[in-house]
Scaffold this motif. Structure first.
Motif, PDB file in Angstrom:
ATOM      1  N   PRO A 134       0.823  -1.230   0.000  1.00  0.00           N
ATOM      2  CA  PRO A 134       0.000   0.000   0.000  1.00  0.00           C
ATOM      3  C   PRO A 134       0.849   1.268   0.000  1.00  0.00           C
ATOM      4  N   GLU A 135       1.985   1.236   0.718  1.00  0.00           N
ATOM      5  CA  GLU A 135       2.866   2.403   0.728  1.00  0.00           C
ATOM      6  C   GLU A 135       3.503   2.612  -0.637  1.00  0.00           C
ATOM      7  N   LEU A 136       3.854   1.508  -1.313  1.00  0.00           N
ATOM      8  CA  LEU A 136       4.387   1.600  -2.670  1.00  0.00           C
ATOM      9  C   LEU A 136       3.354   2.214  -3.603  1.00  0.00           C
ATOM     10  N   GLN A 137       2.122   1.735  -3.510  1.00  0.00           N
ATOM     11  CA  GLN A 137       1.061   2.266  -4.356  1.00  0.00           C
ATOM     12  C   GLN A 137       0.870   3.767  -4.110  1.00  0.00           C
ATOM     13  N   GLN A 138       0.887   4.141  -2.856  1.00  0.00           N
ATOM     14  CA  GLN A 138       0.716   5.557  -2.512  1.00  0.00           C
ATOM     15  C   GLN A 138       1.876   6.384  -3.062  1.00  0.00           C
ATOM     16  N   ALA A 139       3.102   5.841  -2.957  1.00  0.00           N
ATOM     17  CA  ALA A 139       4.272   6.566  -3.459  1.00  0.00           C
ATOM     18  C   ALA A 139       4.191   6.751  -4.966  1.00  0.00           C
ATOM     19  N   LEU A 140       3.755   5.703  -5.680  1.00  0.00           N
ATOM     20  CA  LEU A 140       3.627   5.798  -7.127  1.00  0.00           C
ATOM     21  C   LEU A 140       2.562   6.813  -7.521  1.00  0.00           C
ATOM     22  N   GLU A 141       1.411   6.706  -6.885  1.00  0.00           N
ATOM     23  CA  GLU A 141       0.299   7.581  -7.259  1.00  0.00           C
ATOM     24  C   GLU A 141       0.569   9.028  -6.876  1.00  0.00           C
ATOM     25  N   SER A 142       1.387   9.238  -5.845  1.00  0.00           N
ATOM     26  CA  SER A 142       1.744  10.618  -5.486  1.00  0.00           C
ATOM     27  C   SER A 142       2.598  11.259  -6.563  1.00  0.00           C
ATOM     28  N   GLU A 143       3.257  10.413  -7.375  1.00  0.00           N
ATOM     29  CA  GLU A 143       4.064  10.910  -8.484  1.00  0.00           C
ATOM     30  C   GLU A 143       3.307  10.854  -9.808  1.00  0.00           C
ATOM     31  N   GLY A 144       2.016  10.526  -9.736  1.00  0.00           N
ATOM     32  CA  GLY A 144       1.202  10.513 -10.951  1.00  0.00           C
ATOM     33  C   GLY A 144       1.236   9.227 -11.732  1.00  0.00           C
ATOM     34  N   ILE A 145       1.744   8.144 -11.128  1.00  0.00           N
ATOM     35  CA  ILE A 145       1.831   6.863 -11.820  1.00  0.00           C
ATOM     36  C   ILE A 145       0.663   5.980 -11.403  1.00  0.00           C
ATOM     37  N   ASN A 146      -0.143   5.582 -12.361  1.00  0.00           N
ATOM     38  CA  ASN A 146      -1.289   4.718 -12.099  1.00  0.00           C
ATOM     39  C   ASN A 146      -0.798   3.329 -11.690  1.00  0.00           C
ATOM     40  N   PHE A 147      -1.303   2.833 -10.563  1.00  0.00           N
ATOM     41  CA  PHE A 147      -0.807   1.552 -10.050  1.00  0.00           C
ATOM     42  C   PHE A 147      -1.160   0.396 -10.979  1.00  0.00           C
ATOM     43  N   ASN A 148      -2.319   0.457 -11.630  1.00  0.00           N
ATOM     44  CA  ASN A 148      -2.680  -0.608 -12.569  1.00  0.00           C
ATOM     45  C   ASN A 148      -1.754  -0.617 -13.778  1.00  0.00           C
ATOM     46  N   ALA A 149      -1.346   0.572 -14.236  1.00  0.00           N
ATOM     47  CA  ALA A 149      -0.381   0.645 -15.340  1.00  0.00           C
ATOM     48  C   ALA A 149       0.961   0.080 -14.902  1.00  0.00           C
ATOM     49  N   PHE A 150       1.341   0.361 -13.660  1.00  0.00           N
ATOM     50  CA  PHE A 150       2.575  -0.185 -13.087  1.00  0.00           C
ATOM     51  C   PHE A 150       2.512  -1.715 -13.065  1.00  0.00           C
ATOM     52  N   ARG A 151       1.374  -2.245 -12.655  1.00  0.00           N
ATOM     53  CA  ARG A 151       1.204  -3.698 -12.593  1.00  0.00           C
ATOM     54  C   ARG A 151       1.239  -4.308 -13.995  1.00  0.00           C
ATOM     55  N   ASP A 152       0.636  -3.628 -14.972  1.00  0.00           N
ATOM     56  CA  ASP A 152       0.673  -4.125 -16.351  1.00  0.00           C
ATOM     57  C   ASP A 152       2.099  -4.158 -16.887  1.00  0.00           C
ATOM     58  N   SER A 153       2.902  -3.171 -16.515  1.00  0.00           N
ATOM     59  CA  SER A 153       4.307  -3.161 -16.928  1.00  0.00           C
ATOM     60  C   SER A 153       5.048  -4.354 -16.350  1.00  0.00           C
TER      61      SER A 153
END
Length: 436
Positions: free
Chosen positions: A119-138
């Motif tokens: 959850p902290e990783l997801q929050q860190a990514l989204e705080s930088e504008g990175i969609n977590f689902n896009a991250f997972r697809d990558s």
């Protein structure tokens, strides 16, 4: 988000995306368009910008100097996009997928390496504008491509004893070298190159050598002309163990001194140029070893932990009272591979056995028999038969040589495989200028 965190994502091919992380007010208005048709897929200008940004961040994270031009980065990014699409299409044709559990483990590993929860990783990514689902697809795409390469290339590589022996004969190392730092340039020729094409490539390589000998930075020349995988990093291959030097380079590197340039060497894909930046030296590799034997009782629905521990305590008492360990292991041990040898595990080096077993074994004096203890395999008693300091230099050299030969064969096989994928694919360029 920390610099270290960004560097980790960049190394994983999942770095921050410029179009996603730059505030909208600061972004120029971009008109997306198709750059190329790749089979049933397309390469979009937006994808190219994103991939080029990822590459630039990886280079920055590695402190590459000098930095390659934007044009060089974009051309490399375009090639990467095309090959990724071809590999994903081939994986789909072969039915290769990435299950959710594998993807979750990969994401957990990234979070753990950054001392974060998911959850902290997801929050860190989204705080930088990175969609977590896009991250997972990558992550999914990375895993699928890796699985394809393992199945179609890496797992098919075999290394013979004669190949290892031949490699070691060429490796030299008589001057005490243990590792070398190399720079590398590849001037590639196309498949089925004509004599004229090979001659043109040779002249390019010769001109590159003259530029370097004339005082130009090898890394800048590599960024300008090299087709090697490390071209954008200035051809820097980093430190390589002497017995892990690619077989193609080994006979040349063995004769080189610091600062020497070798090439162009005509082989395989084209013409190769090397520069030896530095060397490391060292002595023999001495490792501690323990000779031990054991008796294992596995637990199951019939044999409980208490029962296994009780039976081993009885066997230990019999051994202390004079019964033969060898005979008791043959009769009672559930480790069939060692039981036929009287429980003998041979000489082991730290790391060869599971940690819980090594921990108990290391506490024993020579000939001492342990109390019963548990590992993931069941319950054991172990006896130490001897300890020694062992010169593992030869085994280490052979292991390194095996890895070097395997890596070189896998690299060549992968290059051929990817080239075949590209040659057999339908690719239509829609834009000559990739700098748009």
């Amino acid at each position: 988000m920390t610099k270290a965190f960004k560097a980790l994502l960049a190394a994983a091919g999942l770095s921050l995306l410029l179009a996603q992380t730059t505030p909208a007010a600061e972004q120029p208005l971009l008109i997306d368009r198709i750059l190329a048709v790749v089979g049933d897929d397309v390469v979009m200008l937006s994808e190219l910008r994103i991939e080029a940004t990822k590459m630039k961040q990886r280079l920055e994270a590695k402190n590459v100097s000098p930095m390659p031009s934007n044009s060089a980065i974009q051309k490399k990014a375009f090639d990467t996009l095309v090959m990724n699409k071809l590999q994903l299409a081939e994986a789909n044709r072969l039915g290769i997928e990435a299950d959710e559990e594998t993807i979750t483990r990969a994401i957990n590993a990234i979070a753990s390496n950054n001392q974060l929860t998911v959850p902290e990783l997801q929050q860190a990514l989204e705080s930088e504008g990175i969609n977590f689902n896009a991250f997972r697809d990558s992550m999914r795409d990375e895993i699928i491509v890796r699985s394809l390469r393992n199945r179609e290339v890496t797992n098919r590589i075999q290394v013979t004893k004669s190949e290892i022996d031949s490699y070691l004969e060429r490796s030299g190392g008589a001057d005490g070298r243990t590792a070398v730092h190399l720079y590398y340039i590849l001037v590639e020729t196309p498949d089925g190159a004509s004599p004229q094409q090979r001659e043109e490539a040779r002249k390019v390589a010769l001109a590159a050598v003259e530029r370097i000998k004339g005082g130009e930075d090898f890394r800048k020349v590599a960024q300008d002309i090299s087709s090697g995988q490390n071209a954008l990093q200035g051809g820097d291959l980093g430190w390589i163990e002497v017995n892990s030097i690619p077989p193609l380079f080994q006979p040349y590197v063995a004769k080189m001194q610091k600062g020497d340039i070798e090439g162009p060497v005509a082989a395989g894909r084209g013409f190769h140029i090397l520069q030896l930046q530095d060397v490391r030296t060292g002595g023999a590799k001495i490792v501690p070893q323990t000779h031990a034997r054991h008796i294992l009782i596995r637990t199951n629905e019939v044999t409980s932990d208490e029962e296994a521990q009780r039976r081993l305590s009885q066997l230990r008492n019999r051994i202390l009272n004079g019964d033969d360990f060898d005979a008791l292991a043959r009769s009672h041990s559930d480790d069939k591979a060692s039981a036929i040898k009287g429980g003998d595990l041979g000489w082991s080096t730290p790391g060869n056995l599971v940690p819980a077993f090594e921990e108990q074994m290391d506490l024993l004096a020579s000939n001492e028999v342990s109390q019963p203890f548990k590992t993931e395999f069941g319950w054991h008693i172990v006896q130490v038969l001897g300890r020694r300091q062992y010169d593992a230099t030869d085994e280490t050299r052979r292991d390194q040589a095996r890895k070097a030969v395997r890596d070189e064969k896998a690299k060549e096989a992968l290059e051929n495989y990817l080239r075949r994928l590209r040659d057999e694919a339908y690719i239509e360029l829609r834009l000559d200028d990739l700098n748009g």
